[in-house]
Design a protein around this motif. Structure first.
Motif, PDB file in Angstrom:
ATOM      1  N   GLY A 276       0.620  -1.234   0.065  1.00 58.83           N
ATOM      2  CA  GLY A 276      -0.015  -0.071   0.007  1.00 58.83           C
ATOM      3  C   GLY A 276       0.938   1.196  -0.002  1.00 58.83           C
ATOM      4  N   LEU A 277       1.687   1.381   0.977  1.00 57.77           N
ATOM      5  CA  LEU A 277       2.700   2.585   1.077  1.00 57.77           C
ATOM      6  C   LEU A 277       3.668   2.644  -0.201  1.00 57.77           C
ATOM      7  CD1 LEU A 277       3.815   2.816   4.764  1.00 57.77           C
ATOM      8  CD2 LEU A 277       2.183   4.139   3.582  1.00 57.77           C
ATOM      9  N   HIS A 278       4.062   1.373  -0.974  1.00 61.29           N
ATOM     10  CA  HIS A 278       4.604   1.512  -2.125  1.00 61.29           C
ATOM     11  C   HIS A 278       4.003   2.276  -2.933  1.00 61.29           C
ATOM     12  CE1 HIS A 278       7.174  -2.210  -0.506  1.00 61.29           C
ATOM     13  NE2 HIS A 278       7.443  -1.107   0.145  1.00 61.29           N
ATOM     14  N   LEU A 279       2.581   1.898  -3.182  1.00 61.31           N
ATOM     15  CA  LEU A 279       1.685   2.191  -4.443  1.00 61.31           C
ATOM     16  C   LEU A 279       1.548   3.735  -4.104  1.00 61.31           C
ATOM     17  CD1 LEU A 279       0.372   1.492  -7.071  1.00 61.31           C
ATOM     18  CD2 LEU A 279      -1.683   1.050  -5.551  1.00 61.31           C
ATOM     19  N   ILE A 280       1.215   4.168  -2.967  1.00 56.87           N
ATOM     20  CA  ILE A 280       1.205   5.638  -2.643  1.00 56.87           C
ATOM     21  C   ILE A 280       2.389   6.580  -3.136  1.00 56.87           C
ATOM     22  CG2 ILE A 280       1.094   7.322  -0.492  1.00 56.87           C
ATOM     23  CD1 ILE A 280      -0.560   5.469   0.698  1.00 56.87           C
ATOM     24  N   GLY A 281       3.434   5.888  -2.579  1.00 61.55           N
ATOM     25  CA  GLY A 281       4.729   6.391  -3.185  1.00 61.55           C
ATOM     26  C   GLY A 281       5.070   6.707  -4.569  1.00 61.55           C
ATOM     27  N   THR A 282       4.866   5.759  -5.433  1.00 61.98           N
ATOM     28  CA  THR A 282       4.970   5.735  -6.658  1.00 61.98           C
ATOM     29  C   THR A 282       4.038   6.546  -7.414  1.00 61.98           C
ATOM     30  OG1 THR A 282       3.750   3.698  -7.135  1.00 61.98           O
ATOM     31  CG2 THR A 282       6.132   3.340  -6.798  1.00 61.98           C
ATOM     32  N   THR A 283       2.992   6.524  -6.911  1.00 63.39           N
ATOM     33  CA  THR A 283       1.611   7.270  -7.584  1.00 63.39           C
ATOM     34  C   THR A 283       1.844   8.699  -7.280  1.00 63.39           C
ATOM     35  OG1 THR A 283      -0.026   7.000  -5.726  1.00 63.39           O
ATOM     36  CG2 THR A 283      -0.138   5.572  -7.667  1.00 63.39           C
ATOM     37  N   VAL A 284       2.122   9.272  -6.046  1.00 65.04           N
ATOM     38  CA  VAL A 284       2.466  10.637  -5.567  1.00 65.04           C
ATOM     39  C   VAL A 284       3.579  11.142  -6.250  1.00 65.04           C
ATOM     40  CG1 VAL A 284       2.597  12.092  -3.436  1.00 65.04           C
ATOM     41  CG2 VAL A 284       0.987  10.248  -3.625  1.00 65.04           C
ATOM     42  N   THR A 285       4.817  10.451  -6.075  1.00 65.13           N
ATOM     43  CA  THR A 285       6.096  11.049  -6.745  1.00 65.13           C
ATOM     44  C   THR A 285       5.893  11.140  -8.359  1.00 65.13           C
ATOM     45  OG1 THR A 285       6.924   8.772  -6.914  1.00 65.13           O
ATOM     46  CG2 THR A 285       7.525   9.946  -4.981  1.00 65.13           C
ATOM     47  N   TRP A 286       5.267  10.334  -8.990  1.00 68.97           N
ATOM     48  CA  TRP A 286       4.848  10.600 -10.477  1.00 68.97           C
ATOM     49  C   TRP A 286       4.167  11.872 -10.814  1.00 68.97           C
ATOM     50  CZ3 TRP A 286       5.140   5.412 -13.832  1.00 68.97           C
ATOM     51  CH2 TRP A 286       5.567   5.729 -14.994  1.00 68.97           C
ATOM     52  N   PHE A 287       3.146  11.756  -9.781  1.00 73.31           N
ATOM     53  CA  PHE A 287       2.119  12.937 -10.195  1.00 73.31           C
ATOM     54  C   PHE A 287       2.811  14.156  -9.789  1.00 73.31           C
ATOM     55  CE2 PHE A 287      -0.554  16.016  -8.300  1.00 73.31           C
ATOM     56  CZ  PHE A 287      -1.675  16.118  -9.043  1.00 73.31           C
ATOM     57  N   LEU A 288       3.607  14.299  -8.756  1.00 73.44           N
ATOM     58  CA  LEU A 288       4.119  15.605  -8.615  1.00 73.44           C
ATOM     59  C   LEU A 288       5.257  16.090  -9.425  1.00 73.44           C
ATOM     60  CD1 LEU A 288       4.488  15.263  -4.651  1.00 73.44           C
ATOM     61  CD2 LEU A 288       3.149  16.902  -5.980  1.00 73.44           C
ATOM     62  N   LEU A 289       6.036  14.930 -10.067  1.00 77.98           N
ATOM     63  CA  LEU A 289       7.062  15.150 -11.265  1.00 77.98           C
ATOM     64  C   LEU A 289       6.277  15.635 -12.246  1.00 77.98           C
ATOM     65  CD1 LEU A 289       9.891  14.682 -12.547  1.00 77.98           C
ATOM     66  CD2 LEU A 289       8.688  12.564 -13.140  1.00 77.98           C
ATOM     67  N   ASP A 290       5.334  15.057 -12.618  1.00 81.05           N
ATOM     68  CA  ASP A 290       5.012  15.408 -14.108  1.00 81.05           C
ATOM     69  C   ASP A 290       4.097  16.629 -14.013  1.00 81.05           C
ATOM     70  OD1 ASP A 290       5.854  13.162 -15.264  1.00 81.05           O
ATOM     71  OD2 ASP A 290       3.804  12.073 -15.586  1.00 81.05           O
ATOM     72  N   VAL A 291       3.584  17.170 -12.807  1.00 81.74           N
ATOM     73  CA  VAL A 291       2.988  18.679 -12.907  1.00 81.74           C
ATOM     74  C   VAL A 291       4.218  19.818 -13.134  1.00 81.74           C
ATOM     75  CG1 VAL A 291       2.259  20.442 -11.299  1.00 81.74           C
ATOM     76  CG2 VAL A 291       1.505  18.228 -10.891  1.00 81.74           C
TER      77      VAL A 291
END
Length: 498
Positions: A276-291
């Motif tokens: 769960g935390l891994h998926l949060i980490g991969t999704t949020v970091t990718w979201f913030l990067l692409d912004v």
């Protein structure tokens, strides 16, 4: 897990690098070459579209796309990409990687060609046609993300897996570079054959009728590399890991007996507890990067115009403006974007994913604030080169940093039966960030100014650095170690040495 399956997996982990590894990199990488070309070439022609379809007679400045149209043209492919990442990521786990891989590429070929067509001559009809086909182009591109990453991670050995996946993704850099080069060549050819006065001298004559072919040729060219790759994609076999861990298990009766222990779903408590935390980490970091990343890429021409590095539109004709925008973006790609990708390829299996991602976000934050806080200083003529250098460094450290690692890590840390799905979710989160960047940056820059927009992008990079601590390091570990599939079998089957 059966004994022969463990032997297959262990053999893959310790296999020597062979020619088929490099073949897989090229075949998967050409998809990403096409993805990047198709996604970013639109930024080269939006100014031209404004001149052709939104020119107002008597205006002091050339026609420009209305804000809502500009946002739609720039962002609609990203909306399609988000949908495609979720759909094809799920489909790749259900049907197998190979079966779905060709579908995405053919969709990209058809929609790249169709993007250069129009139903009617009126601006509204042209823009609706363009947006419709670019949405479905993005849908096909979206499927390439989880499938290419998953296929390459499952082909590779654990020693060089990071470099192989990063090399596939690094083909994006060549796609961005090629987009600029194609635009330079096409615009230079038309400029030589169809000379025109600058806008301030003769507004109507500054955009020759033949300029309408330029944007169509640039967009349609993206079909060529995808079409050339299609045959080889169809020849690729299904990955051995998927076959061993998913297809063969489905055929074994004992899987039904162990299902409660080993076979957990995406929404199960066991998945949440373990990943769960891994998926949060991969999704949020990718979201913030692409912004930040897509804001910078899609609107760099506007930023360069704002600081005066690209001349004012009225001092150029339509074709010359395409040429100068393409030249500026090609220079940035050549000096910072492409090198950043290949620094990651060279070092990812030496210093690790976590260190590269953390370092990348850190320097992106530093350079973005260095641009934003003294923004007026950089707009002065004597300081423009300094702005371009710092701006280029943000691209370098995004690619020698989170832009590559956010793609690599989700392909390594989740179970085989959910790997493509979880990568698709992570990538879709990134595209949600890209949509925020594409639609939000233009609005923010118009209403609050470029300085505030850059400050917000710097803040997004800083948050990305914090969320990186949720992402585990996968350097030197097998996919089964990272996903926990190896641990599941310790109670039933010993690891078989090869």
């Amino acid at each position: 897990m059966a004994k022969d399956q463990l032997q297959v997996l262990n053999a893959l982990d310790v296999a020597k690098t062979q020619w088929y590894h490099f073949t897989a990199i090229v075949i998967a990488g050409m998809g990403f070459f096409t993805d990047a070309y198709d996604l970013f070439c639109i930024s080269l022609v939006t100014k031209l579209l404004g001149r052709i379809y939104y020119y107002k007679e008597g205006s002091d400045s050339p026609g420009t796309l209305p804000d809502n149209v500009a946002s739609a043209v720039n962002g609609v492919a990203l909306c399609g990409t988000l949908a495609g990442q979720l759909f094809f990521g799920w489909l790749g786990d259900k049907m197998g990687r190979k079966r779905v891989y060709g579908m995405t590429l053919m969709m990209m070929v058809i929609c790249s060609l169709a993007s250069g067509l129009s139903f009617g001559k009126e601006p509204k009809a042209v823009m609706i046609t363009l947006c419709f086909f670019r949405f479905w182009l993005g849908f096909g591109i979206g499927g390439d993300y989880p499938l290419s990453a998953t296929i390459m991670s499952e082909y590779a050995n654990k020693k060089t897996r990071g470099a192989f996946i990063a090399a596939v993704f690094a083909m994006q850099g060549f796609g961005i570079l090629s987009g600029g080069m194609v635009a330079i060549i096409v615009s230079a050819a038309f400029k030589a054959n169809f000379p025109a006065p600058i806008y301030s001298a003769n507004p109507a004559a500054s955009t020759v009728p033949e300029a309408d072919y330029i944007w169509r040729i640039i967009l349609m060219f993206g079909a060529i590399p995808a079409l050339l790759t299609y045959y080889w994609r169809m020849k690729m076999p299904e990955t051995a890991r998927y076959t061993a861990l998913v297809e063969l298990e489905a055929e074994q009766e004992k899987v039904e007996q162990e299902k409660g222990k080993n076979d957990f779903g995406l929404f199960s408590a066991k998945f949440v507890r373990r990943h769960g935390l891994h998926l949060i980490g991969t999704t949020v970091t990718w979201f913030l990067l692409d912004v930040a990343y897509y804001s910078q890429n899609l609107f760099q021409k506007d930023i360069f115009t704002a600081i005066g590095w690209i001349p004012k539109a009225k001092t150029m004709n339509a074709i010359e403006e395409v040429y100068k925008i393409a030249r500026a973006q090609t220079l940035i790609a050549l000096c910072s974007t492409v090198p950043g990708y290949w620094f990651t390829v060279a070092l990812i299996d030496k210093i690790g994913r976590f260190a590269i991602q953390l370092m990348g976000f850190f320097f992106m934050t530093v350079f973005m604030f260095a641009l934003a806080i003294p923004y007026h200083h950089w707009t002065l003529p004597d300081h423009r080169i300094g702005f371009v250098v710092l701006y280029s460094l943000t691209f370098f450290f995004s690619n020698f940093g989170p832009n590559t690692t956010t793609f690599v890590v989700p392909a390594e840390i989740f179970p085989a039966r959910l790997r493509s799905t979880c990568h698709g979710i992570s990538a879709a989160s990134g595209k949600a960030g890209a949509i925020v960047g594409a639609f939000g940056f233009l609005y923010l820059a118009d209403t609050s100014g470029v300085k505030k927009a850059l400050l917000i992008l710097g803040g997004a990079n800083f948050l990305g650095m914090l969320f990186t601590f949720l992402v585990p390091e996968s350097k030197g570990k097998s996919l089964e170690e990272m996903s926990g599939e190896a641990e599941e079998e310790k109670g039933t089957t010993a690891t078989v040495p090869v």
